[in-house]
Scaffold this active site. Structure first.
Site, PDB file in Angstrom:
ATOM      1  N   ASP A 128      36.769  51.211  33.425  1.00  0.00           N
ATOM      2  CA  ASP A 128      35.685  50.244  33.369  1.00  0.00           C
ATOM      3  C   ASP A 128      36.131  49.013  34.158  1.00  0.00           C
ATOM      4  OD1 ASP A 128      33.504  48.734  32.737  1.00  0.00           O
ATOM      5  OD2 ASP A 128      34.211  48.201  30.733  1.00  0.00           O
ATOM      6  N   GLU A 129      35.671  48.898  35.375  1.00  0.00           N
ATOM      7  CA  GLU A 129      36.078  47.822  36.289  1.00  0.00           C
ATOM      8  C   GLU A 129      37.598  47.706  36.369  1.00  0.00           C
ATOM      9  OE1 GLU A 129      33.991  44.234  35.080  1.00  0.00           O
ATOM     10  OE2 GLU A 129      32.125  45.045  35.872  1.00  0.00           O
ATOM     11  N   PRO A 130      38.292  48.814  36.657  1.00  0.00           N
ATOM     12  CA  PRO A 130      39.764  48.783  36.625  1.00  0.00           C
ATOM     13  C   PRO A 130      40.388  47.900  37.699  1.00  0.00           C
ATOM     14  CG  PRO A 130      38.992  50.855  37.560  1.00  0.00           C
ATOM     15  CD  PRO A 130      37.781  50.152  37.030  1.00  0.00           C
TER      16      PRO A 130
END
Ligand SMILES: *[C@@H]1O[C@H](CO)[C@@H](O)[C@H](O)[C@H]1NC(C)=O
Ligand SMILES: *[C@@H]1O[C@H](CO)[C@@H](O)[C@H](O)[C@H]1NC(C)=O
Ligand SMILES: *[C@@H]1O[C@H](CO)[C@@H](O)[C@H](O)[C@H]1NC(C)=O
Ligand SMILES: *[C@@H]1O[C@H](CO)[C@@H](O)[C@H](O)[C@H]1NC(C)=O
Ligand SMILES: *[C@@H]1O[C@H](CO)[C@@H](O)[C@H](O)[C@H]1NC(C)=O
Ligand SMILES: *[C@@H]1O[C@H](CO)[C@@H](O)[C@H](O)[C@H]1NC(C)=O
Ligand SMILES: *[C@@H]1O[C@H](CO)[C@@H](O)[C@H](O)[C@H]1NC(C)=O
Length: 493
Positions: A128-130
């Site tokens: 998740d939005e790394p």
């Protein structure tokens, strides 16, 4: 027999008709459904009380919450299942771990209980939005490896049609003067981004980008509120031959321009997250959020596309978010806990077309709350309130006081009402346990609703782990027991 044969074509036609009419996920709009909440609305209520009545055809889940997935089985709703960043390292390091993740969180929902019973998983979102700038290199080294291992595991599980995606924060792109032509991927991501794009292209997966107009406003990027809200009166931004009337088109084309520069100009794009918060900051109100979402949806309905991709909008756009989540991190701002189109307990904050058409949004019905009880400051004259602030900060560090911040719904309520708000938030999060309203003798439990104007003093939900399940179990046991007693008695008659 003859009759049956005669009916077959009709039945076949009917089947074809049903498949075409309900052509499952034809709409390009979806919503994010996250679970970072101390009081999660029960999953079956979300699916049958919010998603279905409001015509939502796609959801994106933050994780593989078994309750959410079980409730979505057979709903006809398209699903994107998320994998939290914390799992990327293990999944990237081990094909076995990836296979077991797929087995436990995907395959079992695809079992052959007939096509109607299947879960419409369209995507597995790896991370998740790394690549968020503030994460540094914490997750970056594991992303493509994890995505590859999940892809292999899905293929081995005969789930080829499920696409693997990696939702990226908008800060993977660097831009100058907000111009798409001057946008490009962040140089520090170079090798990783090259690998990711090659991976996505190999499997015809879209590039998933999160667009955050509200944070653009917060960061003062020289963009007016009108421009972010698609208002016609705002001044367009000109980039070469292209003219941009709104922030959405500008953002999408910044991505497309960045993709083109590295040879992937034709890659499909999906917006993984876009929305507007309703509390916790200036300009975060239900009315502005409604203006934003309504304008966005109307814009998408025009199918006009963007200057760099005329007539071709992102394949899908997932609104952020379905419900408020009081356990979200507030590092970015207090507004982070107020993205919901619905309150934590499933009540619509404003009206917008999620797929229900011209009807109003339907709120969740028959929501089960705890008792109508609140915890407030004991305002008796004999109490020394000088120390009450310590109690409030203790409450706020555990519970959710974001609505008390400047510009928020409870900012103006004054002292000590604001302390009561803090006390109550803590008390409700602790399922109204008596000792959670102590605060060194300064707390008082009341049955008079202390809500003031727009400032709502919420009551906790009766969640699955509190009384209801327990009571159901006891009731079931009693029924089984009495059935046995009856059988026993009957055997003598
Ligand atoms: C998914 O699968 C993994 C591996 O078996 C497991 O550890 C995890 O708890 C499962 N559930 C979720 C929500 O990820
Ligand atoms: C990474 O750098 C190389 C060499 O400068 C360049 O050709 C390539 O397009 C860059 N990739 C990305 C994704 O920026
Ligand atoms: C994509 O496919 C090409 C050609 O088959 C291969 O060389 C490359 O390693 C693949 N990239 C990824 C990231 O899987
Ligand atoms: C801000 O926008 C105005 C009007 O579009 C422009 O003239 C100005 O140069 C911009 N400033 C910056 C720092 O981008
Ligand atoms: C702008 O349009 C003109 C005429 O159509 C074209 O010759 C020129 O190359 C375009 N410029 C850019 C930057 O796209
Ligand atoms: C004030 O609060 C602190 C911290 O909760 C506590 O240690 C202290 O005894 C309190 N003082 C009074 C006068 O209640
Ligand atoms: C409540 O309001 C008072 C006075 O405006 C302020 O000093 C205090 O910090 C506030 N407390 C909270 C929990 O917001």
């Amino acid at each position: 027999m003859a009759m049956r044969c005669g009916h077959r074509p009709v039945i076949l036609l009917l089947v074809v008709f049903v498949v075409v009419v309900s052509s499952p996920f034809s709409t390009a709009l979806g919503v994010n459904w996250g679970g970072a909440s101390s009081q999660p609305l029960p999953a079956p209520k979300v699916v049958t009380g919010l998603l279905r009545p409001n015509g939502v055809v796609r959801v994106k889940l933050a994780d593989a919450d078994p309750a959410a997935l079980a409730s979505l089985v057979g709903s006809g709703i398209g699903v994107a299942v998320g994998i939290p960043n914390q799992m990327l390292r293990d999944l990237g390091a081990s094909k076995k771990a990836a296979a077991s993740w797929v087995h436990d969180n995907v395959t079992r929902y695809l079992s052959d209980r007939g096509p109607g019973a299947r879960l419409g998983i369209e995507y597995v979102a790896v991370g998740d939005e790394p690549f968020l700038l503030s994460y540094g290199k914490e997750f970056e080294p594991y992303v493509v490896g994890a995505a590859t291992n999940i892809r292999l595991a899905l293929t081995a599980a005969k789930a080829d049609r499920i696409k693997v995606i990696v939702p990226c924060s908008f800060d993977v792109i660097q831009t100058e003067s907000n111009l798409p032509s001057k946008s490009h991927f962040r140089p520090d991501l170079n090798k990783t981004m090259t690998d990711l794009l090659s991976f996505l292209a190999n499997y015809s997966s879209p590039f998933v980008i999160d667009v955050n107009p509200f944070s653009a406003l917060q960061q003062n990027k020289n963009l007016s509120l009108d421009y972010l809200l698609f208002q016609k009166k705002s001044r367009p931004i000109t980039d070469g031959n292209s003219s941009y009337n709104n922030f959405f088109d500008l953002s999408i084309d910044s991505l497309i321009s960045s993709l083109s520069k590295v040879g992937f100009g034709e890659m499909e794009v999906v917006v993984g997250r876009i929305g507007w918060p309703t509390d916790g900051a200036v300009n975060a109100t239900p009315s502005v959020a409604q203006t934003f979402n309504k304008a966005l949806i109307d814009h998408l309905k025009t199918k006009s596309g963007t200057p760099l991709r005329p007539k071709r909008f992102p394949t899908e756009t997932y609104l952020f978010s379905l419900l408020d989540e009081d356990r979200r991190s507030i590092t970015a701002g207090n507004y982070e806990r107020h993205w919901g189109i619905f309150t934590f307990d499933g009540q619509a904050k404003y009206n917008v077309d999620l797929g229900q058409g011209s009807k109003s949004l339907e709120s969740a019905h028959n929501v089960e709350y705890l008792y109508p009880r609140w915890c407030v400051v004991n305002n008796n004259n004999d109490k020394d309130l000088s120390n009450v602030t310590a109690g409030a900060s203790e409450a706020c560090s555990n519970a959710d006081c974001t609505a008390l911040s400047p510009g928020s719904s409870c900012f103006g309520i004054g002292w000590p009402a604001n302390v009561s708000y803090a006390f109550n938030s803590y008390y409700q999060q602790r399922d109204q346990s008596q000792e959670s309203c102590d605060f060194g003798g300064l707390g008082l439990i009341t049955t008079v609703d202390p809500s003031l104007g727009d400032c709502r003093f919420a009551i906790a939900l009766r969640t699955s782990f509190s009384t209801s399940i327990h009571e159901t179990l006891i009731a079931t046991r009693m029924m089984i027991l009495s059935a046995f007693v009856w059988l026993y008695l009957l055997s003598f008659s």
